[in-house]
Design a protein around this motif. Sequence first.
Motif, short mmCIF file in Angstrom:
data_model
loop_
_atom_site.label_atom_id
_atom_site.label_comp_id
_atom_site.label_asym_id
_atom_site.label_seq_id
_atom_site.Cartn_x
_atom_site.Cartn_y
_atom_site.Cartn_z
N VAL A 31 0.84 -1.21 0.00
CA VAL A 31 0.00 0.00 0.00
C VAL A 31 0.88 1.26 0.00
O VAL A 31 1.82 1.38 0.78
CB VAL A 31 -0.94 0.02 1.23
CG1 VAL A 31 -1.72 1.32 1.28
CG2 VAL A 31 -1.87 -1.18 1.19
N ALA A 34 -3.57 5.07 1.81
CA ALA A 34 -4.95 4.61 2.00
C ALA A 34 -5.71 5.57 2.90
O ALA A 34 -5.19 5.98 3.94
CB ALA A 34 -4.95 3.21 2.62
N MET A 162 -9.82 5.09 -3.02
CA MET A 162 -9.71 5.20 -1.56
C MET A 162 -8.30 4.87 -1.10
O MET A 162 -7.90 5.22 0.00
CB MET A 162 -10.71 4.25 -0.88
CG MET A 162 -12.13 4.75 -0.90
SD MET A 162 -12.29 6.25 0.08
CE MET A 162 -12.08 5.55 1.73
N ASN A 163 -7.58 4.14 -1.93
CA ASN A 163 -6.21 3.76 -1.59
C ASN A 163 -5.52 3.27 -2.85
O ASN A 163 -6.19 2.93 -3.83
CB ASN A 163 -6.20 2.67 -0.51
CG ASN A 163 -7.10 1.50 -0.86
OD1 ASN A 163 -6.90 0.85 -1.88
ND2 ASN A 163 -8.10 1.24 -0.02
C1 LIG Z 1 -8.94 0.00 -0.23
O1 LIG Z 1 -10.24 0.46 -0.56
C2 LIG Z 1 -11.16 -0.60 -0.81
C3 LIG Z 1 -12.45 0.02 -1.33
O2 LIG Z 1 -12.89 1.05 -0.50
C4 LIG Z 1 -11.34 -1.41 0.45
O3 LIG Z 1 -12.23 -2.50 0.21
C5 LIG Z 1 -9.99 -1.95 0.90
O4 LIG Z 1 -10.12 -2.64 2.12
C6 LIG Z 1 -9.00 -0.81 1.05
N1 LIG Z 1 -7.67 -1.33 1.34
C7 LIG Z 1 -6.87 -0.74 2.24
C8 LIG Z 1 -5.53 -1.35 2.37
O5 LIG Z 1 -7.20 0.21 2.90
#
Ligand SMILES: *[C@@H]1O[C@H](CO)[C@@H](O)[C@H](O)[C@H]1NC(C)=O
Length: 594
Positions: A31, A34, A162-163
């Motif tokens: 990542v 996020a 979102m990330n």
């Molecule tokens: C990234 O965003 C997605 C969609 O919102 C989410 O399902 C996922 O858990 C997120 N991953 C992280 C590492 O935050």
Amino acid sequence: MFWSTSVLLLGLAHFAASKPLASKRWDDFEVKHAWVEVPRGWELHGPAPSDYTFDMRIGLKQDKFDELVTALYEVSDPAHERYGQHLSKEDVAALVAPHPDSVNLVEAWLLAHGLDTSSTHRSSSGDFITIRVSVAQAEKMLGTQYQVFRHGKSDDYVIRTMNYSLPSVLHEHVAVVAPTTYFGTMKSMKATSFIQEDAPTIENDADFAHLLKGPGSLATVPSSCSTTITPACLRALYNTVNYTPKATTKNSLGVAGYLDEFANRADLQTFFQRFRSDAVGSNFTTVRVNNGGDDQSDPGVEANLDIQYTEGISFPTPNIYYSTGGSPPFKPDDNTPTNTNEPYLDWLNFILAQDTIPQTFTTSYGDDEQTVPFDYATSVCNLFAQLGARGSSIMFSSGDDGVGAGDCFTNDGTNTKHFQPNFPASCPFVTTVGGTIRVNPEVAVSFSGGGFSNYFAQPSYQTAAVTTFLSKLGSTNAGQFNKTGRAYPDVAAQGQGFQVVIGGRVASVGGTSASSPTFAGVISLLNDFRLSQSKAPLGFLNPIIYSTGAAGFNDITSGSNPGCGTNGFTAGTGWDPVTGLGTPDFVKLQSLIG
Ligand SMILES: *[C@@H]1O[C@H](CO)[C@@H](O)[C@H](O)[C@H]1NC(C)=O
Ligand SMILES: *[C@@H]1O[C@H](CO)[C@@H](O)[C@H](O)[C@H]1NC(C)=O
Ligand SMILES: *[C@@H]1O[C@H](CO)[C@@H](O)[C@H](O)[C@H]1NC(C)=O
């Protein structure tokens, strides 16, 4: 060391080109950034169309950035032997160029995703690569899903994530990828100005213009300047009224404009007729960045305020208005590619590619720091360091919400209450301008943005000033702000009751949006003075204003900047996070740092 790395990379590029996506190397995601929750003010609208295309910008790590920062501080420190020896465009480019390994690795990654690396656009130092991709391609490259988000207030739509992630091998080579998680685009970037609907306006300043013919001392500042500000007020207050610019063939002042804000030429003439008659007929240049517009039938409040007051103070210094394009970013029902890039990166990459740049810049836009991803904010802040190293003074308004607007909850999932600093005001490589009101004495205006960054550490140029403030502050607001962060504003200037001509009529406008161009106008005159004596321009101001120049400011010692349900900070003797070091006294600054 270098030898073995190159061998590895040659093999890698070959492998990647011949066997696209076969390597685990590019699927080993880690990542990069996020969000825990959708940034405040935005809501999820739906999935992004997979065939929608946009320009992806990849910021590569700048190989010798530490050396650039060292050089920046040396050439900006009046006590250093390198003071004033600013770097050329080529010198800067050499320091911020990515390491060849980074370039090779990123190209191999692009090739592995079937992208044509010959169709990329490179910034002049090679630290930014721009390439057109589809949503589907970007999702595979960044191990993410793009979605359409709607900004409730402005009804703007953007495609963001979102990330996002990068193959782990790329992390030490890539600084930022955009657009990804920075939501604060165009419309949602708050223009820090507002029209004061009920405030008094005046049609011209003939009544008191004669008062300014004498020495520009505070005694001659008319009392009307307590409610209505004109260039005459500011020139008297800040002691520039007796100075005639002499270096107008070399010196210039740049105003950065965004949000489809256009500076109107007819309004500027009307403004001059009413408030600065010796400047009638003088003009500014509009430079369009990234297809920015210049619709003369649609004058912008922010743009007119900025250009009328930079011109009103710095005349006859040439002024340049930069109209940066790119709005609206996305229409959900219309699948034509539009520009989705972030304006700061577009503007900065444009400016840094120019051989000659203005010695003074002002920008009146900002976001809450916590809504700007750390990697993105760092990349943008580092680009301001490049401008400073080349000898430009960069002013930003400090924001119009005191220590923070609304409930001031953090967005890290913990819902903690915390003062909300602004970005780029919080970047240590810019000079941040807060606001004042009234005359004899000037006091802090209550909306003056001020505080401490949670992203950028406190730079040494302000350690003494901030430590003194904190020791007087004691435990007030403890836990609500980050004592070790970069503190701002650095300085201040008037911020309310500005008489601005918009569509032929005079309106009263307020905000630290007014303070930044005002302060920039004064700095531009100081740059003129230095250039006229064949000295270097002031460049990055902070090291000199916190030291040799500190006595050249009118200390503002009352007023406060409430917010987040608190009284905020209070202005007092010396530096404070409401009005910084104070407002400029041109004549004093001329003798101290001119
Ligand atoms: C990234 O965003 C997605 C969609 O919102 C989410 O399902 C996922 O858990 C997120 N991953 C992280 C590492 O935050
Ligand atoms: C200002 O410049 C613009 C374009 O450069 C020109 O069209 C306009 O006539 C000029 N205005 C004045 C008052 O000189
Ligand atoms: C406080 O600021 C420092 C930089 O000076 C930063 O590293 C740290 O994460 C910040 N703390 C919080 C809670 O944001």
